[in-house]
Design an enzyme around this catalytic site. Structure first.
Site, short mmCIF file in Angstrom:
data_model
loop_
_atom_site.label_atom_id
_atom_site.label_comp_id
_atom_site.label_asym_id
_atom_site.label_seq_id
_atom_site.Cartn_x
_atom_site.Cartn_y
_atom_site.Cartn_z
N LYS A 42 158.28 118.24 2.16
CA LYS A 42 158.81 116.89 2.02
C LYS A 42 157.76 115.86 2.44
CE LYS A 42 160.99 117.31 6.57
NZ LYS A 42 162.18 117.06 7.38
N ARG A 140 172.49 114.69 13.65
CA ARG A 140 172.08 114.00 12.42
C ARG A 140 173.08 114.42 11.35
NH1 ARG A 140 165.82 114.86 11.07
NH2 ARG A 140 166.64 116.90 10.48
N HIS A 169 169.38 122.83 12.80
CA HIS A 169 168.05 122.29 13.14
C HIS A 169 167.96 122.06 14.65
CE1 HIS A 169 164.21 120.57 12.11
NE2 HIS A 169 164.48 119.46 12.78
N ARG A 224 161.56 128.01 8.39
CA ARG A 224 161.21 126.76 7.71
C ARG A 224 159.98 126.10 8.36
NH1 ARG A 224 166.67 125.51 8.91
NH2 ARG A 224 165.88 123.83 10.23
N TYR A 279 141.23 89.54 14.46
CA TYR A 279 142.33 88.63 14.78
C TYR A 279 142.61 88.59 16.27
CZ TYR A 279 143.42 88.73 9.77
OH TYR A 279 143.36 88.62 8.40
N CYS A 326 142.87 95.52 10.98
CA CYS A 326 143.33 94.64 9.91
C CYS A 326 144.04 95.45 8.83
CB CYS A 326 142.15 93.88 9.31
SG CYS A 326 141.12 93.00 10.52
N MET A 327 144.59 94.77 7.84
CA MET A 327 145.28 95.47 6.77
C MET A 327 144.35 96.40 6.00
SD MET A 327 147.36 93.94 3.48
CE MET A 327 148.61 93.12 4.48
N ASP A 328 143.10 95.95 5.77
CA ASP A 328 142.20 96.70 4.91
C ASP A 328 140.90 97.13 5.58
OD1 ASP A 328 143.94 95.95 2.66
OD2 ASP A 328 143.07 93.96 2.95
#
Length: 385
Positions: A42, A140, A169, A224, A279, A326-328
């Site tokens: 998954k 859950r 689980h 699993r 920043y 930073c983002m990038d």
């Protein structure tokens, strides 16, 4: 196109499929002959790439795949994977058609869903396999343990649902051994009571990676593995000691990391003392130094809370991210190290004799290894070896 093409932004993850196969075989050695293996793939195989990973595991003769959603199951089928696929998450009644069309196995812990599946199967004239999820303490999804026996007996009466499996689980197999053992005993008791009433469910599974390694009585007849397949130990990283606190029983298995994360220097800048970086200027230079910029950031899934603390490897030496991520892009203070644009930088993995682990980054970020690898975004190309 070259299979190693990464585009024009030099940031990539390397996925070592030989190490994946090694980990699979290590896991197989821990279980008795005849115990099946359901590989958890998954979340894009924990960020490693769903299809490539699944194909390698299929080559290794895995018995089952476990996914979180119908969409992930469909992707596996469209890629030609033939193994049984369990949808471990739940689906809404109005979305049940694909489980029939793509021969997927749903998890069931709700009678309304069970009745809907039974009606659809009756219309198609083909029974459907299902696995019952029992909540023995995870809190859950899953039918509560106290209600599970009667629930299973009612589902067993439905003519077009074949209860192929039952599972539960563990919420903290690495922290509370007593609680986990009680879960195993509850599950085993349920199986025995059902069997005494003529309900013999073919597949019984409880063991995640921690369960496989630390609780042999949790293996039943299917396991699993998830995190361990990818060479990661369910461990807590201690920032103070710079050590991973791996439960003692985890040392029974020799795992090899499957994923490495790399980039290249794109800019080199000599700066004076007192120079603020990124920043908020949370990093200010204490002397003349060299700041390099790397093309990766939180937009790629590299956590922002690694700012001013994450290690990187350049020319086999450890340096630290400086300033806010930073983002990038991220910046690194390399002192007086002679570097140039294009030099390789390792963020996860090895360079020379030095190494940075996923567990280490997770500890510094205050999270778990799962989140580090699963969080790597789609704009980080995966290169398979």
């Amino acid at each position: 196109m070259n299979k190693n093409y990464i585009g024009y932004r030099p940031t990539w993850a390397e996925i070592n499929l030989s190490n994946l196969a090694h980990n699979f075989q290590q896991i197989k050695k821990l279980v008795s002959p005849g115990v099946k293996v359901m590989a958890c793939v998954k979340a894009d195989a924990y960020g490693h790439g769903l299809i490539k990973v699944a194909r390698k595991l299929a080559f290794c003769k895995v018995d089952f795949f476990g996914v979180a959603s119908v969409d992930e199951g469909i992707s596996l089928r469209q890629a030609g994977l033939k193994q049984p696929i369990l949808i471990m998450g739940l689906l809404l009644k109005k979305y049940i058609h694909p489980v029939f069309e793509y021969h997927l196995t749903p998890a069931v812990c709700d009678e309304d869903l069970a009745f809907a599946l039974n009606r659809k199967a009756r219309l198609l004239g083909v029974p459907i396999n299902a696995h019952i999820k029992v909540d023995t303490g995870m809190g859950r999804i899953g039918v509560l343990y106290k209600d599970s026996e009667e629930f299973i007996k009612r589902i067993h009466k439905l003519k077009f649902i074949n209860i192929e499996g039952v599972f539960t689980h563990f919420p903290f197999a690495g922290q509370d051994r007593g609680f986990t053992l009680r879960q195993i005993n509850l599950f085993d008791s349920l199986i025995r009571r059902l069997k005494s009433q003529g309900i013999n469910i073919p597949l019984r599974h409880t063991a995640n990676s921690m369960g496989i390694i630390g609780y042999k009585n949790s293996h039943f007849n299917m396991i699993r593995p998830g995190l361990a397949l990818y060479g990661l130990y369910p461990a807590k990283y201690d920032v103070g000691t710079a050590q991973c606190a791996v439960p003692t029983f985890m040392t029974k298995i020799n795992l090899k990391p499957v994923l490495s994360l790399k980039t290249r220097i794109i800019f080199v800048k000599k700066v004076p003392v007192g120079f603020g970086v990124s920043y908020g200027h949370t990093y200010v230079t204490k002397k003349k130094t060299i700041i390099v910029t790397l093309p990766i950031g939180y937009g790629d899934g590299y956590p922002r809370n690694l700012s001013n603390q994450a290690p990187v490897l350049i020319k086999g030496r450890h340096f630290k991210v400086c300033g806010n991520i930073c983002m990038d892009q991220i910046m690194v203070d390399v002192g007086n190290l002679p570097v140039k644009a294009g030099d390789e930088v390792v963020l996860i993995g090895s360079q020379g004799k030095s190494r940075i682990s996923v567990e280490e980054l997770a500890g510094l970020a205050g999270t778990i290894s799962y989140e580090i690898v699963c969080g790597l975004g789609s704009r980080v190309p995966r290169l398979y070896q």
